[in-house]
Design an enzyme around this catalytic site. Structure first.
Site, PDB file in Angstrom:
ATOM      1  N   ASN A  32      -0.171   7.376  -1.259  1.00  0.00           N
ATOM      2  CA  ASN A  32      -1.213   7.333  -2.295  1.00  0.00           C
ATOM      3  C   ASN A  32      -2.586   7.677  -1.739  1.00  0.00           C
ATOM      4  OD1 ASN A  32      -1.978   4.999  -0.915  1.00  0.00           O
ATOM      5  ND2 ASN A  32      -1.326   3.591  -2.526  1.00  0.00           N
ATOM      6  N   TYR A 140       0.156 -11.179   5.935  1.00  0.00           N
ATOM      7  CA  TYR A 140       0.695  -9.853   6.244  1.00  0.00           C
ATOM      8  C   TYR A 140       2.094  -9.969   6.851  1.00  0.00           C
ATOM      9  CZ  TYR A 140       1.581  -5.778   9.193  1.00  0.00           C
ATOM     10  OH  TYR A 140       2.175  -4.715   9.822  1.00  0.00           O
ATOM     11  N   ARG A 281     -10.385 -15.668  15.030  1.00  0.00           N
ATOM     12  CA  ARG A 281     -10.033 -15.274  13.669  1.00  0.00           C
ATOM     13  C   ARG A 281      -8.812 -16.068  13.214  1.00  0.00           C
ATOM     14  NH1 ARG A 281      -9.617  -8.827  14.288  1.00  0.00           N
ATOM     15  NH2 ARG A 281      -8.094  -9.577  15.817  1.00  0.00           N
TER      16      ARG A 281
END
Length: 328
Positions: A32, A140, A281
């Site tokens: 895409n 994820y 993180r």
């Protein structure tokens, strides 16, 4: 007969397309172009569209005699997945469901899935092997594991055989110099470090120096992108030869810390590359290193560029000649 590569305009996908073309394969690419680049597709037939568009995907399969699928199309930013998990489930999991349903409808029974070693989460041992537990620490990795499981059940129910490849950080660029790594925004360590050497950022941020590692920074496995492309093609060959479904890790078996990557980049580029220390993180395991013994044994995978110096030098050649990526 053609190989369908979903996400084939992306970083690893485009290198796999290039490798397939070099082997004389007919290639159909679906992308895409949300993160992919039209210029990265060096040949074959490119369809611009989304896997979740049923009419579009049906047309791709109707217009081409597809022999097998190599599936890369997915969102893949750990930090973003923690902030917007719904986006990842909709694109990654639902997109894969749409692909599998179309494969079933069209009688295509082979798929190589680009998974991730993030499916393991915080490993119990290092190096990780394929039989270790899978407890992802970020959305994820959770969506990739869900995709693996869905693919497995489509084999049980419909005979769609698969090879899922779990790996960590891809890096480097094609030997031709025509394609390389260009993400917007960029989140991968090596290109970010090289942006400092190019004068595009002042420092490289290092997130956390209090991990239980030798120098306190995260340790990761790095694989040259062309070696990854070769592994996907070998996995497809296994399925074409009648092999059953399987999961393989891809890795060097050796990890490098963030500080080590920065130091090697300094040597390769000749730039001081200043560092800025930041807080950890969310969702970052301390050490992720995979054993690829099974892939080497059963697929015959033999990485050609395992030294970190080679990988970073390859990336540096690409970024030096394409300082603004494909927008150069």
């Amino acid at each position: 007969m053609a190989v369908l590569v979903t996400g084939g305009a992306g970083y690893i996908g485009s290198h796999t397309v290039a490798a397939l073309l070099e082997k004389g394969e007919q290639v159909v690419v679906v992308d895409n172009l949300y993160q992919g680049h039209r210029e990265a597709v060096l040949g074959g037939k490119l369809y611009e569209g989304d896997l979740r568009d049923e009419a579009f995907l049906s047309r791709v399969f109707e217009e081409n005699e597809i022999d097998g699928v190599i599936h890369f199309a997915a969102n893949s930013l750990v930090g973003e997945s923690m902030k917007d998990p719904g986006k990842y489930y909709h694109n990654n999991v639902y997109g894969t469901l749409c692909l599998l349903e179309q494969m079933k409808k069209s009688g295509v029974s082979r798929i190589v899935f680009s998974s991730t070693a993030a499916t393991y989460g915080e490993p119990e041992r290092v190096p990780i092997d394929e039989y270790d537990r899978t407890v992802p620490t970020n959305a994820y990795g959770e969506t990739k594991l869900a995709m693996e499981n869905m693919i497995r059940w489509f084999d049980v129910a419909h005979g769609i055989r698969s090879v899922s490849l779990r790996y960590f950080n891809a890096a480097g660029a094609h030997d031709s110099g025509r394609i390389g790594e260009d993400h917007q925004p960029e989140s991968h360590l090596i290109p970010l470090v090289l942006q400092v050497a190019l004068g595009q950022r002042e420092t490289i941020s290092v997130f956390g120096e209090d991990y239980p590692t030798d120098d306190g920074t995260c340790v990761r496995d790095y694989i040259h992108v062309s070696d990854l492309a070769d592994a996907h093609i070998l996995a497809l060959k296994r399925l074409r030869d009648g092999g059953g479904s399987a999961i393989y890790n891809l890795g060097s078996g050796k990890g490098y810390s963030v500080k080590q990557v920065v130091e090697v980049a300094r040597e390769v580029t000749g730039h001081p590359i200043p560092v800025s220390m930041e807080a950890r993180r969310a969702g970052d395991p301390a050490v992720l290193v995979a054993s690829s013994d099974r892939a080497r044994r059963e697929l015959g995978w033999k990485p050609a560029r395992e030294r970190l110096e080679e990988i970073i030098a390859s990336a540096w050649r690409w970024h030096s000649s394409h300082p603004h990526g494909y927008e150069n």
